[in-house]
Design a protein around this motif. Structure first.
Motif, PDB file in Angstrom:
ATOM      1  N   LYS A 144      -0.393   2.052 -13.953  1.00  0.00           N
ATOM      2  CA  LYS A 144      -0.072   2.996 -13.126  1.00  0.00           C
ATOM      3  C   LYS A 144       1.450   3.269 -13.822  1.00  0.00           C
ATOM      4  O   LYS A 144       1.863   4.469 -13.811  1.00  0.00           O
ATOM      5  CB  LYS A 144       0.098   2.839 -11.822  1.00  0.00           C
ATOM      6  CG  LYS A 144      -1.396   2.971 -11.039  1.00  0.00           C
ATOM      7  CD  LYS A 144      -1.084   2.957  -9.516  1.00  0.00           C
ATOM      8  CE  LYS A 144      -2.619   3.524  -8.806  1.00  0.00           C
ATOM      9  NZ  LYS A 144      -2.429   3.163  -7.273  1.00  0.00           N
ATOM     10  N   SER A 174       0.782  -1.227   0.101  1.00  0.00           N
ATOM     11  CA  SER A 174       0.021  -0.191   0.125  1.00  0.00           C
ATOM     12  C   SER A 174       0.817   1.203   0.090  1.00  0.00           C
ATOM     13  O   SER A 174       0.505   2.470  -0.462  1.00  0.00           O
ATOM     14  CB  SER A 174      -1.028   0.034   1.297  1.00  0.00           C
ATOM     15  OG  SER A 174      -0.123  -0.119   2.408  1.00  0.00           O
ATOM     16  N   LYS A 199       6.482 -12.785 -10.866  1.00  0.00           N
ATOM     17  CA  LYS A 199       5.602 -12.252  -9.728  1.00  0.00           C
ATOM     18  C   LYS A 199       4.270 -12.165 -10.007  1.00  0.00           C
ATOM     19  O   LYS A 199       3.452 -12.267  -9.268  1.00  0.00           O
ATOM     20  CB  LYS A 199       6.168 -10.954  -9.467  1.00  0.00           C
ATOM     21  CG  LYS A 199       5.689  -9.907  -8.471  1.00  0.00           C
ATOM     22  CD  LYS A 199       6.068 -10.661  -7.155  1.00  0.00           C
ATOM     23  CE  LYS A 199       5.530  -9.613  -6.045  1.00  0.00           C
ATOM     24  NZ  LYS A 199       5.989 -10.554  -4.684  1.00  0.00           N
ATOM     25  N   GLU A 200       3.990 -11.939 -11.239  1.00  0.00           N
ATOM     26  CA  GLU A 200       2.508 -12.038 -11.834  1.00  0.00           C
ATOM     27  C   GLU A 200       1.794 -10.783 -11.175  1.00  0.00           C
ATOM     28  O   GLU A 200       0.905 -10.988 -10.584  1.00  0.00           O
ATOM     29  CB  GLU A 200       1.735 -13.192 -11.576  1.00  0.00           C
ATOM     30  CG  GLU A 200       2.402 -14.363 -12.194  1.00  0.00           C
ATOM     31  CD  GLU A 200       1.501 -15.789 -11.991  1.00  0.00           C
ATOM     32  OE1 GLU A 200       0.505 -15.681 -11.331  1.00  0.00           O
ATOM     33  OE2 GLU A 200       1.636 -16.802 -12.740  1.00  0.00           O
ATOM     34  N   GLU A 201       2.447  -9.515 -11.279  1.00  0.00           N
ATOM     35  CA  GLU A 201       1.754  -8.335 -10.856  1.00  0.00           C
ATOM     36  C   GLU A 201       0.377  -7.901 -11.462  1.00  0.00           C
ATOM     37  O   GLU A 201      -0.061  -8.476 -12.607  1.00  0.00           O
ATOM     38  CB  GLU A 201       2.586  -7.119 -11.216  1.00  0.00           C
ATOM     39  CG  GLU A 201       3.744  -6.729 -10.159  1.00  0.00           C
ATOM     40  CD  GLU A 201       3.075  -6.586  -8.905  1.00  0.00           C
ATOM     41  OE1 GLU A 201       1.973  -6.099  -8.482  1.00  0.00           O
ATOM     42  OE2 GLU A 201       4.112  -6.619  -7.709  1.00  0.00           O
ATOM     43  N   SER A 202      -0.273  -7.121 -10.876  1.00  0.00           N
ATOM     44  CA  SER A 202      -1.814  -6.973 -11.166  1.00  0.00           C
ATOM     45  C   SER A 202      -1.731  -5.956 -12.439  1.00  0.00           C
ATOM     46  O   SER A 202      -0.777  -5.279 -12.663  1.00  0.00           O
ATOM     47  CB  SER A 202      -2.509  -6.108  -9.913  1.00  0.00           C
ATOM     48  OG  SER A 202      -1.609  -5.006  -9.819  1.00  0.00           O
ATOM     49  N   LYS A 203      -2.948  -5.750 -13.087  1.00  0.00           N
ATOM     50  CA  LYS A 203      -3.185  -4.971 -14.195  1.00  0.00           C
ATOM     51  C   LYS A 203      -2.905  -3.524 -13.663  1.00  0.00           C
ATOM     52  O   LYS A 203      -2.534  -2.436 -14.427  1.00  0.00           O
ATOM     53  CB  LYS A 203      -4.361  -5.131 -14.755  1.00  0.00           C
ATOM     54  CG  LYS A 203      -4.518  -6.656 -15.432  1.00  0.00           C
ATOM     55  CD  LYS A 203      -5.752  -6.963 -16.176  1.00  0.00           C
ATOM     56  CE  LYS A 203      -5.848  -8.062 -17.045  1.00  0.00           C
ATOM     57  NZ  LYS A 203      -7.157  -8.388 -17.478  1.00  0.00           N
ATOM     58  N   ARG A 204      -3.349  -3.104 -12.508  1.00  0.00           N
ATOM     59  CA  ARG A 204      -3.383  -1.759 -11.779  1.00  0.00           C
ATOM     60  C   ARG A 204      -1.870  -1.479 -11.754  1.00  0.00           C
ATOM     61  O   ARG A 204      -1.542  -0.347 -12.091  1.00  0.00           O
ATOM     62  CB  ARG A 204      -4.015  -2.061 -10.365  1.00  0.00           C
ATOM     63  CG  ARG A 204      -4.012  -0.598  -9.893  1.00  0.00           C
ATOM     64  CD  ARG A 204      -5.001  -0.808  -8.373  1.00  0.00           C
ATOM     65  NE  ARG A 204      -4.830   0.291  -7.679  1.00  0.00           N
ATOM     66  CZ  ARG A 204      -4.106   0.610  -6.643  1.00  0.00           C
ATOM     67  NH1 ARG A 204      -2.949  -0.265  -6.526  1.00  0.00           N
ATOM     68  NH2 ARG A 204      -3.759   1.752  -6.167  1.00  0.00           N
ATOM     69  N   PHE A 205      -0.965  -2.306 -11.466  1.00  0.00           N
ATOM     70  CA  PHE A 205       0.413  -1.974 -11.149  1.00  0.00           C
ATOM     71  C   PHE A 205       0.971  -1.538 -12.691  1.00  0.00           C
ATOM     72  O   PHE A 205       1.669  -0.577 -12.718  1.00  0.00           O
ATOM     73  CB  PHE A 205       1.228  -3.192 -10.684  1.00  0.00           C
ATOM     74  CG  PHE A 205       2.718  -2.858 -10.644  1.00  0.00           C
ATOM     75  CD1 PHE A 205       3.297  -2.325  -9.838  1.00  0.00           C
ATOM     76  CD2 PHE A 205       3.552  -3.271 -11.931  1.00  0.00           C
ATOM     77  CE1 PHE A 205       4.821  -2.374  -9.753  1.00  0.00           C
ATOM     78  CE2 PHE A 205       4.833  -3.048 -11.733  1.00  0.00           C
ATOM     79  CZ  PHE A 205       5.355  -2.647 -10.736  1.00  0.00           C
ATOM     80  N   TYR A 206       0.667  -2.455 -13.663  1.00  0.00           N
ATOM     81  CA  TYR A 206       1.050  -2.216 -15.217  1.00  0.00           C
ATOM     82  C   TYR A 206       0.675  -0.668 -15.587  1.00  0.00           C
ATOM     83  O   TYR A 206       1.215  -0.033 -16.142  1.00  0.00           O
ATOM     84  CB  TYR A 206       0.937  -3.295 -16.078  1.00  0.00           C
ATOM     85  CG  TYR A 206       1.624  -4.593 -15.781  1.00  0.00           C
ATOM     86  CD1 TYR A 206       2.981  -4.558 -15.586  1.00  0.00           C
ATOM     87  CD2 TYR A 206       0.908  -5.660 -15.376  1.00  0.00           C
ATOM     88  CE1 TYR A 206       3.560  -5.766 -15.319  1.00  0.00           C
ATOM     89  CE2 TYR A 206       1.659  -6.809 -15.117  1.00  0.00           C
ATOM     90  CZ  TYR A 206       2.964  -7.010 -15.068  1.00  0.00           C
ATOM     91  OH  TYR A 206       3.816  -8.036 -14.788  1.00  0.00           O
TER      92      TYR A 206
END
Length: 499
Positions: free
Chosen positions: A213, A168, A204-211
């Motif tokens: 931003k 966060s 890691k398979e980060e979230s779409k929100r991360f990509y």
């Protein structure tokens, strides 16, 4: 372990000592490691500030392959210094080196804070802190206002932000901003970014929100970089595309020199000296094998792989990743040596490691860069700024203009200095009688040792380019010790009397 880095007395003292060492190294480190550090940054800035003509810039200016983010920062700093009457180019360059050193210290400390949890006890953490600050080439490289160093430390900052455990609190927009600026400062950092994003996607398979931003911030900075480059070059231009076209699509790649694929693996061992390079190479190898899914493995392997398949190679191309190497080296020691009872051979190796490291740290922190050409030039500026002088030098003793290429060092140019090149010392005698200007002569120590025609009785010694007295070298020669490398040291003399 305490939560705050600076509440630890050891950490706090290490940081303060590092500040002294890094700033002292920046003060002493007059000059540049590679020509690009000067000609593609300071000369670009000097031109845009109206102090030199564009036609005397290196060919990269005409090709428009240099993004000017770092150049623009240099312009702001130099312009601000000029506003408060700090006009010495040597002082201006010193300020840029000090800014670089302090910035790197702060980011390195931030990175240490985010990674020290990897060490199981306080003693291991202390070794990590010491190596992160004092691995011998780090204080020297941290004084370099070069694209390789700035791109690497911006990337390190971005990685440090990602290592924030509390998701966060992770500033994704700042990460995208730093990644883009790092890329604009030096395009080859894309090899490390590729490894980072490959790890994010496959492991890691980060979230779409991360990509989303990250991409918004990254693309915004690229657009701003495009506008900044277009302003600097006074035409709409995309420097990353120009660079790609010049070095990838062009048929002239061989003109820049081709090295074998294993070049960097050799340099990892030889550049920091074998005493340090061999443990570093072994630590890297073990780390990659034992941690195939680790983020640093993906970043470093990607960076090394793509640089290895590119034909043109230079050791400085590895500088963007040097601030990650203390972590790998420390983990190698922590996992494979620390918890075992070391044999005598390991103790000898460790002792040699730290002795060599201390000696090289000291050596690189007290001398100018390379042969110290600009150490001599700075002395001339300080003592003869308002005097009309003739500066005489042999081809190998040049200070400002490299006779092997058409590069012009206008940033350090001194208006009242008339430079006169001669092919050998014998020609200097005739020039000493030509006019009434004060005569300064730059001589290579090796040429002076072989001198049989220039009368040195009328010469007053002024300055050596390296922090070692010429008398010591002469004494070593007389005792039979070989000092051929020191023969390239430059000596400055003044000739007042003419016969």
């Amino acid at each position: 372990m305490t939560n705050s880095f600076f509440t630890s007395k050891f950490s706090r003292n290490s940081f303060l000592i590092a500040c002294v060492v890094y700033l002292f190294s920046a003060y002493q480190s007059i000059g540049f490691y590679h020509a690009d550090e000067h000609y593609q940054i300071l000369e670009f800035a000097n031109m845009k500030l109206g102090n030199s003509p564009a036609e005397e810039l290196p060919w990269e200016y005409d090709k428009k392959i240099r993004s000017v983010v770092q150049v623009s920062f240099a312009m702001v700093v130099i312009g601000s210094l000029q506003q408060i009457s700090i006009t010495s180019p040597y002082t201006q360059a010193l300020v840029l080196r000090c800014i670089t050193a302090l910035f790197i210290l702060l980011i390195s400390t931030f990175f240490i804070r985010k990674t020290r949890y990897l060490f199981t006890d306080l003693k291991q953490e202390k070794w990590y802190i010491l190596l992160s600050y004092f691995l011998w080439f780090l204080p020297f490289l941290s004084a370099r206002f070069s694209s390789e160093i700035w791109s690497g430390v911006l990337f390190l900052w971005m990685i440090s932000l990602y290592l924030e455990k509390d998701i966060s609190k992770r500033n994704i927009f700042l990460m995208g901003f730093l990644a883009a600026v790092s890329f604009l400062v030096r395009f080859q950092i894309a090899f490390a970014l590729f490894g980072f994003f490959s790890w994010l996607f496959f492991i890691k398979e980060e979230s779409k929100r991360f990509y989303l931003k990250f991409s918004v911030a990254f693309i915004t900075v690229l657009i701003l970089g495009f506008l900044l480059d277009s302003w600097f070059y006074e035409t709409l231009t995309c420097t990353p595309f120009n660079y790609l076209n010049e070095f990838i699509a062009s048929n002239d790649k061989a003109n820049y020199g081709i090295s074998p694929w294993y070049y960097y693996f050799e340099k990892i061992i030889t550049f920091p000296t074998p005493f340090i390079g061999i443990p570093l190479f072994i630590s890297l190898l073990f780390f990659f094998i034992k941690n195939p899914k680790n983020m640093f493995t993906w970043i470093l392997v990607s960076f090394l792989f793509f640089h290895s398949i590119v034909g043109h190679k230079e050791e400085r191309f590895m500088f963007p990743i040097v601030y990650m190497l203390p972590l790998i080296l420390s983990l190698g020691y922590s996992k494979y040596i620390h918890n075992r009872k070391p044999k005598v051979i390991f103790r000898v190796v460790l002792a040699l490691f730290f002795v060599v490291n201390f000696f090289l740290t000291f050596l690189m922190s007290v001398k100018g860069v390379g042969r110290g050409r600009l150490v001599i030039a700075a002395y001339i500026y300080e003592h003869y700024q308002n005097k009309e002088i003739d500066l005489i030098y042999t081809t190998k003793g040049y200070l400002f203009e490299d006779p092997s290429g058409p590069l012009h060092m206008n940033f350090y140019k001194q208006q009242k200095v008339n430079t006169l090149e001669v092919s050998n010392l014998c020609e200097i005698s005739t020039i000493l009688n030509e006019n009434k200007n004060e005569k300064l002569v730059v001589i290579e120590l090796g040429d002076l040792l072989l001198n049989n025609c220039l009368n040195m009785e009328n010469a007053i010694f002024l300055k050596e380019s390296l922090p070692i007295r010429k008398e010591w070298i002469l004494t070593m020669n007389n005792l039979g010790f070989k000092t051929s490398k020191l023969d390239k040291m430059l000596l400055l003399y003044k000739f007042n009397e003419r016969k």
